[in-house]
Scaffold this motif. Structure first.
Motif, PDB file in Angstrom:
ATOM      1  N   ALA A 153       0.818  -1.235   0.018  1.00 38.85           N
ATOM      2  CA  ALA A 153      -0.118   0.115   0.103  1.00 38.85           C
ATOM      3  C   ALA A 153       0.897   1.487   0.004  1.00 38.85           C
ATOM      4  CB  ALA A 153      -0.906   0.213   1.188  1.00 38.85           C
ATOM      5  N   LEU A 154       1.928   1.440   1.042  1.00 38.98           N
ATOM      6  CA  LEU A 154       2.742   2.493   0.979  1.00 38.98           C
ATOM      7  C   LEU A 154       3.972   2.263   1.660  1.00 38.98           C
ATOM      8  CD1 LEU A 154       1.394   5.211   3.665  1.00 38.98           C
ATOM      9  CD2 LEU A 154       0.865   2.639   3.450  1.00 38.98           C
ATOM     10  N   GLY A 155       4.839   2.904   1.921  1.00 42.42           N
ATOM     11  CA  GLY A 155       5.883   2.917   2.836  1.00 42.42           C
ATOM     12  C   GLY A 155       7.124   2.431   1.993  1.00 42.42           C
ATOM     13  N   ALA A 156       8.329   2.972   2.469  1.00 38.09           N
ATOM     14  CA  ALA A 156       9.698   2.312   1.896  1.00 38.09           C
ATOM     15  C   ALA A 156      10.746   2.613   2.652  1.00 38.09           C
ATOM     16  CB  ALA A 156       9.967   2.806   0.601  1.00 38.09           C
ATOM     17  N   GLU A 157      11.813   1.786   3.047  1.00 37.04           N
ATOM     18  CA  GLU A 157      12.951   1.867   3.784  1.00 37.04           C
ATOM     19  C   GLU A 157      13.712   2.591   2.605  1.00 37.04           C
ATOM     20  OE1 GLU A 157      14.358  -1.252   5.745  1.00 37.04           O
ATOM     21  OE2 GLU A 157      12.867  -1.586   7.242  1.00 37.04           O
ATOM     22  N   VAL A 158      14.714   3.469   2.981  1.00 36.32           N
ATOM     23  CA  VAL A 158      15.612   3.950   1.838  1.00 36.32           C
ATOM     24  C   VAL A 158      16.846   4.082   2.773  1.00 36.32           C
ATOM     25  CG1 VAL A 158      16.328   6.092   0.735  1.00 36.32           C
ATOM     26  CG2 VAL A 158      13.964   5.639   0.864  1.00 36.32           C
ATOM     27  N   HIS A 159      17.911   3.145   1.960  1.00 36.04           N
ATOM     28  CA  HIS A 159      19.408   3.060   2.636  1.00 36.04           C
ATOM     29  C   HIS A 159      20.382   3.866   1.927  1.00 36.04           C
ATOM     30  CE1 HIS A 159      18.040  -0.158   5.623  1.00 36.04           C
ATOM     31  NE2 HIS A 159      17.055  -0.371   4.564  1.00 36.04           N
ATOM     32  N   GLY A 160      21.420   4.189   2.627  1.00 40.18           N
ATOM     33  CA  GLY A 160      22.655   4.953   2.047  1.00 40.18           C
ATOM     34  C   GLY A 160      22.285   6.298   1.888  1.00 40.18           C
ATOM     35  N   VAL A 161      21.705   6.933   2.789  1.00 40.70           N
ATOM     36  CA  VAL A 161      21.374   8.401   3.004  1.00 40.70           C
ATOM     37  C   VAL A 161      22.085   8.803   4.548  1.00 40.70           C
ATOM     38  CG1 VAL A 161      19.588  10.099   3.346  1.00 40.70           C
ATOM     39  CG2 VAL A 161      19.097   7.955   2.055  1.00 40.70           C
TER      40      VAL A 161
ATOM     41  N   GLY B 105       7.448  -3.713  20.664  1.00 36.53           N
ATOM     42  CA  GLY B 105       6.386  -2.711  20.554  1.00 36.53           C
ATOM     43  C   GLY B 105       6.976  -1.291  20.425  1.00 36.53           C
ATOM     44  N   GLY B 106       5.727  -0.540  20.235  1.00 36.82           N
ATOM     45  CA  GLY B 106       6.021   0.840  19.987  1.00 36.82           C
ATOM     46  C   GLY B 106       5.958   1.177  18.516  1.00 36.82           C
ATOM     47  N   ASP B 107       5.327   0.187  17.512  1.00 38.75           N
ATOM     48  CA  ASP B 107       5.720   0.553  16.234  1.00 38.75           C
ATOM     49  C   ASP B 107       4.571   1.809  15.739  1.00 38.75           C
ATOM     50  OD1 ASP B 107       6.837  -1.756  16.286  1.00 38.75           O
ATOM     51  OD2 ASP B 107       5.461  -3.000  15.144  1.00 38.75           O
ATOM     52  N   THR B 108       4.713   2.245  14.772  1.00 37.84           N
ATOM     53  CA  THR B 108       3.733   3.372  13.876  1.00 37.84           C
ATOM     54  C   THR B 108       3.105   2.740  12.642  1.00 37.84           C
ATOM     55  OG1 THR B 108       5.057   4.897  14.807  1.00 37.84           O
ATOM     56  CG2 THR B 108       3.389   5.542  13.202  1.00 37.84           C
ATOM     57  N   MET B 109       1.812   2.956  12.516  1.00 40.82           N
ATOM     58  CA  MET B 109       1.322   2.431  11.235  1.00 40.82           C
ATOM     59  C   MET B 109       0.699   3.749  10.465  1.00 40.82           C
ATOM     60  SD  MET B 109      -1.043  -0.959  12.372  1.00 40.82           S
ATOM     61  CE  MET B 109      -2.126  -0.091  13.542  1.00 40.82           C
ATOM     62  N   TRP B 110       0.879   3.649   9.107  1.00 46.58           N
ATOM     63  CA  TRP B 110       0.291   4.621   8.366  1.00 46.58           C
ATOM     64  C   TRP B 110      -0.688   4.024   7.114  1.00 46.58           C
ATOM     65  CZ3 TRP B 110       5.182   4.532  10.235  1.00 46.58           C
ATOM     66  CH2 TRP B 110       5.663   5.820  10.822  1.00 46.58           C
ATOM     67  N   THR B 111      -1.530   4.934   6.691  1.00 50.59           N
ATOM     68  CA  THR B 111      -2.525   4.442   5.587  1.00 50.59           C
ATOM     69  C   THR B 111      -2.494   5.543   4.502  1.00 50.59           C
ATOM     70  OG1 THR B 111      -4.235   5.977   6.614  1.00 50.59           O
ATOM     71  CG2 THR B 111      -4.228   3.571   7.267  1.00 50.59           C
ATOM     72  N   ASN B 112      -2.764   4.761   3.211  1.00 51.67           N
ATOM     73  CA  ASN B 112      -2.853   5.232   2.150  1.00 51.67           C
ATOM     74  C   ASN B 112      -4.026   5.836   1.917  1.00 51.67           C
ATOM     75  OD1 ASN B 112      -2.631   6.032  -0.771  1.00 51.67           O
ATOM     76  ND2 ASN B 112      -1.332   4.504  -1.276  1.00 51.67           N
ATOM     77  N   GLN B 113      -4.134   7.323   1.704  1.00 51.13           N
ATOM     78  CA  GLN B 113      -5.420   7.789   1.927  1.00 51.13           C
ATOM     79  C   GLN B 113      -6.059   8.141   0.130  1.00 51.13           C
ATOM     80  OE1 GLN B 113      -6.506   7.134   5.005  1.00 51.13           O
ATOM     81  NE2 GLN B 113      -7.901   8.603   4.512  1.00 51.13           N
ATOM     82  N   TYR B 114      -5.083   7.820  -0.948  1.00 52.31           N
ATOM     83  CA  TYR B 114      -5.302   7.794  -2.202  1.00 52.31           C
ATOM     84  C   TYR B 114      -6.100   6.595  -2.448  1.00 52.31           C
ATOM     85  CZ  TYR B 114      -1.630  10.870  -3.655  1.00 52.31           C
ATOM     86  OH  TYR B 114      -0.439  12.266  -3.765  1.00 52.31           O
ATOM     87  N   LEU B 115      -5.398   5.282  -1.894  1.00 51.73           N
ATOM     88  CA  LEU B 115      -6.122   4.016  -2.131  1.00 51.73           C
ATOM     89  C   LEU B 115      -7.317   4.101  -1.710  1.00 51.73           C
ATOM     90  CD1 LEU B 115      -3.291   1.546  -1.703  1.00 51.73           C
ATOM     91  CD2 LEU B 115      -4.284   2.394  -3.498  1.00 51.73           C
ATOM     92  N   VAL B 116      -7.698   4.631  -0.376  1.00 54.03           N
ATOM     93  CA  VAL B 116      -9.038   4.731   0.358  1.00 54.03           C
ATOM     94  C   VAL B 116      -9.864   5.270  -0.459  1.00 54.03           C
ATOM     95  CG1 VAL B 116     -10.116   5.565   2.214  1.00 54.03           C
ATOM     96  CG2 VAL B 116      -7.956   4.532   2.666  1.00 54.03           C
TER      97      VAL B 116
ATOM     98  N   PHE C  83      -4.749  -0.959   3.380  1.00 55.92           N
ATOM     99  CA  PHE C  83      -4.304   0.311   3.127  1.00 55.92           C
ATOM    100  C   PHE C  83      -3.028   0.682   3.825  1.00 55.92           C
ATOM    101  CE2 PHE C  83      -9.185   0.777   2.657  1.00 55.92           C
ATOM    102  CZ  PHE C  83      -9.212   0.806   1.313  1.00 55.92           C
ATOM    103  N   MET C  84      -2.607  -0.343   4.789  1.00 56.07           N
ATOM    104  CA  MET C  84      -1.784   0.160   5.581  1.00 56.07           C
ATOM    105  C   MET C  84      -0.350  -0.208   5.558  1.00 56.07           C
ATOM    106  SD  MET C  84      -3.596  -0.970   9.257  1.00 56.07           S
ATOM    107  CE  MET C  84      -5.182  -0.269   9.770  1.00 56.07           C
ATOM    108  N   CYS C  85       0.766   0.250   6.110  1.00 58.17           N
ATOM    109  CA  CYS C  85       2.055  -0.209   6.341  1.00 58.17           C
ATOM    110  C   CYS C  85       2.373  -0.055   8.028  1.00 58.17           C
ATOM    111  CB  CYS C  85       3.301   0.228   5.612  1.00 58.17           C
ATOM    112  SG  CYS C  85       3.515   2.222   6.263  1.00 58.17           S
ATOM    113  N   ARG C  86       3.149  -0.898   8.485  1.00 59.82           N
ATOM    114  CA  ARG C  86       3.531  -0.990   9.874  1.00 59.82           C
ATOM    115  C   ARG C  86       5.104  -0.953   9.782  1.00 59.82           C
ATOM    116  NH1 ARG C  86       0.662  -3.881  14.842  1.00 59.82           N
ATOM    117  NH2 ARG C  86       2.297  -3.777  16.421  1.00 59.82           N
ATOM    118  N   TYR C  87       5.802  -0.085  10.790  1.00 59.83           N
ATOM    119  CA  TYR C  87       7.029  -0.029  10.894  1.00 59.83           C
ATOM    120  C   TYR C  87       7.464  -0.306  12.015  1.00 59.83           C
ATOM    121  CZ  TYR C  87      11.685   1.760   9.931  1.00 59.83           C
ATOM    122  OH  TYR C  87      13.077   2.039   9.757  1.00 59.83           O
ATOM    123  N   ARG C  88       8.727  -0.851  12.449  1.00 59.96           N
ATOM    124  CA  ARG C  88       9.306  -1.323  13.619  1.00 59.96           C
ATOM    125  C   ARG C  88      10.436  -0.501  13.693  1.00 59.96           C
ATOM    126  NH1 ARG C  88      10.031  -1.990  18.561  1.00 59.96           N
ATOM    127  NH2 ARG C  88      11.814  -3.246  19.342  1.00 59.96           N
ATOM    128  N   TRP C  89      10.393   0.291  14.763  1.00 58.75           N
ATOM    129  CA  TRP C  89      11.516   1.573  14.928  1.00 58.75           C
ATOM    130  C   TRP C  89      12.824   0.805  15.355  1.00 58.75           C
ATOM    131  CZ3 TRP C  89      10.881   6.343  13.229  1.00 58.75           C
ATOM    132  CH2 TRP C  89       9.405   6.978  13.090  1.00 58.75           C
TER     133      TRP C  89
END
Length: 289
Positions: free
Chosen positions: A17-25, A125-136, A217-223
């Motif tokens: 649905a959404l979200g990407a890890e970007v490495h090398g920054v 614990g303590g993850d954060t989730m996001w939703t893609n409101q385009y897809l919704v 519509f979600m992604c979930r990220y483990r910090w």
């Protein structure tokens, strides 16, 4: 894993649905070309996660935010000493927001982006989730989309017993960078649809909230400590999972917003009959998180 040909960054999508890890920054030493590519990735993925930023100087955090636009000096939340642009989000000081929301939609010009670095993370614990409101929006039926395109919604913030800020925005907003439409209501700050009766407004918003919060519509990220998340507030909602007891502390820079735009409302505000109660008081927000 996909690696765009135009960048040296390694990009790993988090969900379909959404979200990407970007490495090398290296956010402390970011070239104009690197920023342009991160901005492109943000528009594509809606939220990007930049790992390996332990020790990021506060000045570099703020400077990164300023590349997107003017940064906010938040009037309510605690701020980092010497860096008033950085808000402290601390689980031991009210910084747990386990309600789906988009940041500060109660402003006439809500933020366009948030940049959060987690400094202290719980061991589990303590993850954060996001939703893609385009897809919704896109997965609603055509008649429902047609109705929503002609409505507005009122967004408010309540501090104690007082409503301290109020704004009216299109229920469906058009992203200025992509031209795509997205649903723009959220459970924490959206009060009512003024073109509808109270019962109609409550029923419609309850449906839209439930629909938009589905897993597809979600992604979930483990910090991990030092991780930085950047999300587009115009087209996402987020939810901080409250499933931990250890301290969770982050530092956030917020980029000030544009005015949400969409189709003009097709109907006037609903006028209640004499003696009929209308004003809905459904908003949960007690703090501007």
């Amino acid at each position: 894993m996909s690696v765009p040909a135009t960048t040296r960054f390694e990009v790993r999508p988090v969900s379909g649905a959404l979200g990407a890890e970007v490495h090398g920054v290296d956010l402390a030493n970011l070239s104009d070309e690197d920023f342009a590519e991160l901005h492109r990735l943000l528009l594509e993925h809606l939220v990007i996660f930049i790992a390996g930023q332990q020790g990021l100087p506060p000045g570099a955090h703020v400077a990164f935010g300023r590349r997107f636009g003017e940064v906010e000096l938040h009037p309510y939340l605690p701020r980092l000493d010497g860096h008033p642009e950085i808000v402290i989000i601390d689980s031991e000081n009210g910084g747990k927001v386990d309600v789906w929301h988009t940041d500060m939609t109660f402003h006439a010009s809500p933020p366009i982006a948030s940049i959060l670095q987690l400094v202290d993370c719980p061991s589990t614990g303590g993850d954060t989730m996001w939703t893609n409101q385009y897809l919704v929006y896109e997965q609603l039926s055509a008649p429902m989309r047609d109705l929503l395109d002609g409505l507005t919604a009122v967004h408010v913030i309540r501090i104690g017993d007082e409503f301290s800020s109020r704004a009216e925005h299109p229920v469906v907003r058009v992203h200025p960078g992509t031209g795509r439409r997205s649903l723009y209501v959220n459970r924490l700050f959206t009060s009512h649809v003024p073109q509808l009766s109270r019962n109609e407004s409550d029923a419609l918003l309850d449906y839209l909230f439930d629909f938009s919060e589905q897993p597809q519509f979600m992604c979930r990220y483990r910090w991990r400590p030092g991780d930085v998340a950047v999300w587009d507030n115009r087209v996402t909602q987020h939810y901080a999972v409250n499933d931990y007891t250890e301290r969770r502390r982050g530092q956030r820079v917020t980029v000030l917003g544009d005015v949400p735009t969409g189709d003009p409302p097709r109907w006037e505000h609903y006028q209640a009959a004499p003696g009929q109660r209308y004003w809905p008081t459904r908003v949960n927000a007690v703090e501007p998180y």
